[in-house]
Design a protein around this motif. Sequence first.
Motif, PDB file in Angstrom:
ATOM      1  N   LEU A   1       0.828  -1.206   0.000  1.00  0.00           N
ATOM      2  CA  LEU A   1       0.000   0.000   0.000  1.00  0.00           C
ATOM      3  C   LEU A   1       0.864   1.258   0.000  1.00  0.00           C
ATOM      4  O   LEU A   1       1.714   1.440   0.862  1.00  0.00           O
ATOM      5  N   LYS A   2       0.602   2.127  -0.996  1.00  0.00           N
ATOM      6  CA  LYS A   2       1.350   3.378  -1.122  1.00  0.00           C
ATOM      7  C   LYS A   2       0.475   4.598  -0.889  1.00  0.00           C
ATOM      8  O   LYS A   2       0.975   5.636  -0.473  1.00  0.00           O
ATOM      9  N   ILE A   3      -0.822   4.479  -1.180  1.00  0.00           N
ATOM     10  CA  ILE A   3      -1.736   5.618  -1.063  1.00  0.00           C
ATOM     11  C   ILE A   3      -2.938   5.195  -0.229  1.00  0.00           C
ATOM     12  O   ILE A   3      -3.595   4.202  -0.533  1.00  0.00           O
ATOM     13  N   LEU A   4      -3.233   5.961   0.838  1.00  0.00           N
ATOM     14  CA  LEU A   4      -4.388   5.700   1.696  1.00  0.00           C
ATOM     15  C   LEU A   4      -5.174   6.995   1.865  1.00  0.00           C
ATOM     16  O   LEU A   4      -4.628   7.999   2.330  1.00  0.00           O
ATOM     17  N   ARG A   5      -6.444   6.967   1.454  1.00  0.00           N
ATOM     18  CA  ARG A   5      -7.316   8.134   1.588  1.00  0.00           C
ATOM     19  C   ARG A   5      -8.561   7.723   2.371  1.00  0.00           C
ATOM     20  O   ARG A   5      -9.276   6.806   1.973  1.00  0.00           O
ATOM     21  N   LEU A   6      -8.815   8.420   3.453  1.00  0.00           N
ATOM     22  CA  LEU A   6      -9.959   8.127   4.312  1.00  0.00           C
ATOM     23  C   LEU A   6     -10.803   9.388   4.440  1.00  0.00           C
ATOM     24  O   LEU A   6     -10.292  10.454   4.780  1.00  0.00           O
ATOM     25  N   ASP A   7     -12.097   9.248   4.184  1.00  0.00           N
ATOM     26  CA  ASP A   7     -12.999  10.394   4.246  1.00  0.00           C
ATOM     27  C   ASP A   7     -14.296   9.956   4.917  1.00  0.00           C
ATOM     28  O   ASP A   7     -14.981   9.049   4.451  1.00  0.00           O
ATOM     29  N   GLY A   8     -14.624  10.607   6.047  1.00  0.00           N
ATOM     30  CA  GLY A   8     -15.904  10.355   6.695  1.00  0.00           C
ATOM     31  C   GLY A   8     -15.943   9.070   7.489  1.00  0.00           C
ATOM     32  O   GLY A   8     -16.981   8.409   7.526  1.00  0.00           O
ATOM     33  N   LEU A   9     -14.856   8.708   8.126  1.00  0.00           N
ATOM     34  CA  LEU A   9     -14.833   7.497   8.959  1.00  0.00           C
ATOM     35  C   LEU A   9     -14.941   7.921  10.418  1.00  0.00           C
ATOM     36  O   LEU A   9     -13.961   7.988  11.154  1.00  0.00           O
ATOM     37  N   PHE A  10     -16.154   8.215  10.852  1.00  0.00           N
ATOM     38  CA  PHE A  10     -16.344   8.705  12.216  1.00  0.00           C
ATOM     39  C   PHE A  10     -16.023   7.641  13.249  1.00  0.00           C
ATOM     40  O   PHE A  10     -15.649   7.938  14.377  1.00  0.00           O
ATOM     41  N   GLY A  11     -16.162   6.370  12.853  1.00  0.00           N
ATOM     42  CA  GLY A  11     -15.927   5.298  13.813  1.00  0.00           C
ATOM     43  C   GLY A  11     -14.465   4.932  13.975  1.00  0.00           C
ATOM     44  O   GLY A  11     -14.119   4.121  14.819  1.00  0.00           O
ATOM     45  N   THR A  12     -13.613   5.529  13.153  1.00  0.00           N
ATOM     46  CA  THR A  12     -12.192   5.195  13.230  1.00  0.00           C
ATOM     47  C   THR A  12     -11.600   5.620  14.563  1.00  0.00           C
ATOM     48  O   THR A  12     -11.744   6.767  14.986  1.00  0.00           O
TER      49      THR A  12
END
Length: 1248
Positions: A830-841
């Motif tokens: 994995l080289k690119i990680l994009r997270l949007d709207g993960l309130f439970g994280t």
Amino acid sequence: MAVVSAFLRGLCQRLQATIAASDELPLGVDKELGRLLKAFVSIQVTTLEAAENKQSKSKVVQAWLCELKEAAYDADDLLDCLVLKAQEPEVEASGTDVVDQRRCLIFNCGQEHPVTQTELMIQDIRRRVQKLMRKKPFSLNFHHRPSRNYMSHYEVEARKTTSANSGEFGRDEDMEKMIKLLTSEESCVHEDLSLIAIVGRPGVGKTTLARIVYDEHRVASHFPLKMWVTASEVYDAGRLLRSIYESSVGFRVSHSSTMDYIVVTLKNTLAESRYLLILDDVRNEILNSELLREQLECAPSGSKIVITTENEEIAKKMRLPFLCYYLQGLSHGDSWSLFKECALLLDQGACQNSKEIEEVGLEIVTKLEGLPLAVRMVGHLLCFNFDLNDWKMILNADVWRYKSEELRGVPAAVWLSYQHLPPHIKQCFGYCSVFPRDHKFDKQSTVHMWMAQGLIQPQQGKQMEDLGNEYFDYLLKRSFFQNSSCRDESVENEPLRFSIVPYCVGVDYTRPKSLDISEGDYIMHGLIHDLALSITACESLRLSPVAKSMKENVRHFSVQSDKDTIASVLDIGMLHNLRTLLFDRRGSSSFDYDALFMNLRCIRVLCLSDIGLENLPDSIGNLKQLRCLDLTNTSVNTVPHVLCGLCNLQTLKLSISSSTLPPLHHRGMSNLINLRHLKVLNVDEMCKIGQLTSLQELEDFTVLDEDGHRIEELKNMTQLRGKLCISRLENVHTKDEAMEAKLHEKKLIEELVLKWSRDYTGDKRLVESHFATLEALRPHANLKTLIIWSNNGGKIPTWLEDGSLSSLETLEINECYDWDISLLGQLKSLKILRLDGLFGTQHVDMHNDRDVHQLFPCLRILDLINCRGFVEVPQTLVDMQLRLVDPPTLPRLHQSRSSTSSSSLASLRIINCPRLTTLQAGLLAHQSQIQLQALHYLIILHCRELVHLPDHGFSALVSLKTLHIENCPKLRHQPADDSGPTLPSSLIDFRVIKCAGLTSDSFFIGMGRLHSLSSMVIKGKPAFDEDCPPVHLPVFTTLPWGLLQHLKSLKELEIVDCSWLTTLGLQALVSLKRLKVAGCPRLAACSSPSDKSPMLLEYLEIKGSSLQILNGELLHSLINLQELKISECNQLVKFPNEMEEGLHCLVSLKRLSIDNCHILQSLPRELATIPSLEEVCVIDCDCIQSIPEKGLPASLFMLLINCCRSLEQRCLKDGEDWSKKSNANFHSINVPLTSLLPPPRSTIAAEL
């Protein structure tokens, strides 16, 4: 000349495969095919290579090869018909009732013994081949020993390309001479319009020189209007005028536009401003046109036409004042420099015999005659080859001794490069001769055509498309193709991707126009195209108004016509054997396509360009051999169901105006067993698309809860590759239903997007359904990119936990509100990680008990948006964005036990983090900055609760190049006890915008050490009201000489809304070229203590500020200023005397703009003393009554006035000031243009 060996090799393979399947052949046919195969193999082994090597010098050999290829073509057609006959039961079972007319013709089904007829046809072809064997030319060596005539390292491989551009070698002097011819005052005064012809032999670099000059900034600033038209395929004045008009306006005009409209509009456009027109590759007497000359002669003084041509006599046809610039070849030294770069000989120690290779290379370069194209091609031919014997083989090649007429005018070096192509790539190259000379090649479309013609040799384990891409790349690296450059602004072949308008206030005419051309566009040099034409002369033909000769046995044909019937275009008999037809029709009346289709018995590639074509006739169903059908440039919106009978079809492209694929017969669609590429809008709405089991591209598939649209349609589409986006997955209700998609079997898909609609409710059944669906959509382990939207399953699927996606490089998870990213398994790639709207994280910790179990060991890019964020981040990161993240502090760097290396982080963006209060902890804490040695780019935006900078600012970020802080009103710098500099000396771009606190403390104290600073922006008002002064005033109220003199590299400065700033030591900025001062009513320029040298300033904008900054001392130093803009100076009544007296010092000023100065009474009275002024724009200054008594400068050619009623009336013809405007073109626009004003030509503060 014919390319036969590769075609014959492919044919023999097909014959072998057909014979191997003898059980499916009629009795006796297999034996005849075996005899035919033996005949072809015999001629291939004993004679063919010698014939192909000698055909360039012998017309007899050429004719012999053409006959052999004709026989091979007929055999190939026969094999196709055998395959069709074998498929007939399947087609009939599907219910398709289309008659196979080609099969009836070949097999004579109406006769009593069709099988005997087939045998007779095979025997006829075999006898022709045996006859050719007996009558082969005497010059051929019957016992020729097979040997490759191309070098041993020819195999198609991913070779490193060079960036060598022949325009960079040895053309500086030519460029300067051409620029002088175009822009010198002498060239503008004597004639309104003149012509320059760049004359030279093919391949010498005429177009390259024209492009370099066209893009040069001095030329761009001299000509407000520039146009480029490639004229090699333009044969009449009307079409040329249309192309010129399209280049001037920047878009393709409709075919319905009349010539009268184009003539009038173009005439008005050209009359408005000085123009430069490049007519590239003029090859005929098109310039001998009274209509063309009349239009172009309506030109302001100094306009220029530049043509590139091989014949200087063409320039005389225009009957304009002209001169010829004779372009010579490169010098031997420049040729050697270019050759070394192309052959990668720059490293002399690359091989043991480098000295011997260099000696041979110098001899080779001598033979190249200074032609940049030849140098590139031979250099690329020898690239990565350090075999001395190969170099000597090139040096001693026979082709150097051939006469020019023997090589059809193509340079020997180009022939030599062609001779050393592999045979299978030779035939792909030769096929390209069917396209026009100035055609822009789309890589994918070209490969699809090669596939349709059977030119791509199958290779175990590789798709035909991949092999075709390798072939194309090989030709590109060997310079047979070139990347399309911005040189061509003609829209003859495709719509332009840029747009300009006639002269308008604020339009930047000093910058060159260019096309935003994608990397997918390629061109072929004219000489290379001539080579392709010469080697396919017996089988390929393109008809043009100047080339109307017909040839028999043509297989590949392109034509442009406005006729109504095919019989009026060419002999009907020519159609019977055609394999390729590119038909570009520009007539307004209807065309009899039915007659055309009835005669295309062997067609494999059919491309139609006719906006008037709306419906395909049913006779399209007769084209049984059709592999590629391109209707992109038509208006077809209905496809007949008989299209389903074309079982050989591989590529189908429908009209761009068609919103979706029209309904096809569901049962018939299953016949399209070979359809690999389908180009149509909204293909995801097509019912029963799963029947197209060979389809390779399906970017979008929408799941609906109805037959023909369920996810099970994907079940048998095992050939899908590239990207697949599956939307509306909420319509999949069970795990078993989702498993029907069989995504785990689709090993060619590299990017997978899974989308649920945004309907988050928290319903338990919905949660269970979403999780079950996602769990069943396990992709293949080869997947490289995974994007998931709006899954409400509550947790990540097990296949993201177990680490089975070992090839995954990009993971995006959006709006999966309850997911916990900390449960992700180890994703090693994995080289690119994009997270949007993960309130439970939860707050993710990279730390594990053992370093080898680090969560993301190769992560390079991390984007966190609208989620809680990470406690720590890996050191491998190169780029990180934090937007709307929750924690009050930044994450820290993960400290690996086994590594002491610093972080790789180069870019950090912190945007709109509402709870972030301090930078004194986490990544940017002073003690952590030591590890951020690679950080170049730091952006902090809209963090309104952010209070504390790091203790020592950013001084420890020793590599920081860009620092941008905006809209952080509470941010303060509280220096530590051992206070030192707050900013690193490495800064190049520094911006502080709307951060009142930073302008009120010591943050700027260390600015004097920013020796590398190139651009600086300071925007904002102090954090106090002028009526209520604060306890602490800003630390700096001046930017004095002593501080600014250290900013030796500063080129751009913008100071906005700094009302406390009173003085500016402007002349200390020795490198400054652009300055904007806005909302600074107190600011004035302070005197220089000693140095009176001229400034480099080219652009100055004063907005809502005092003109005191333009004192006499400063004006005397502004000898390089080219543009002055004064706006919104609401207190300005008249220009200061000191400024008036210094206007004559602005010797380079070309453009003056004054707008929204509502109480300004007059223009500068000394305006006429500005010697080089060309444009004056006055907007919304209603109190200005007249032109100054002394008039306007003689150099002025454009005066534009808007919303100045009195001034407009006086400047009209017969008005009181008409005589004062000199020779300038006057434009009065009576509509508000303020909203149309663009930003300055080079925006100092880029908007984010």
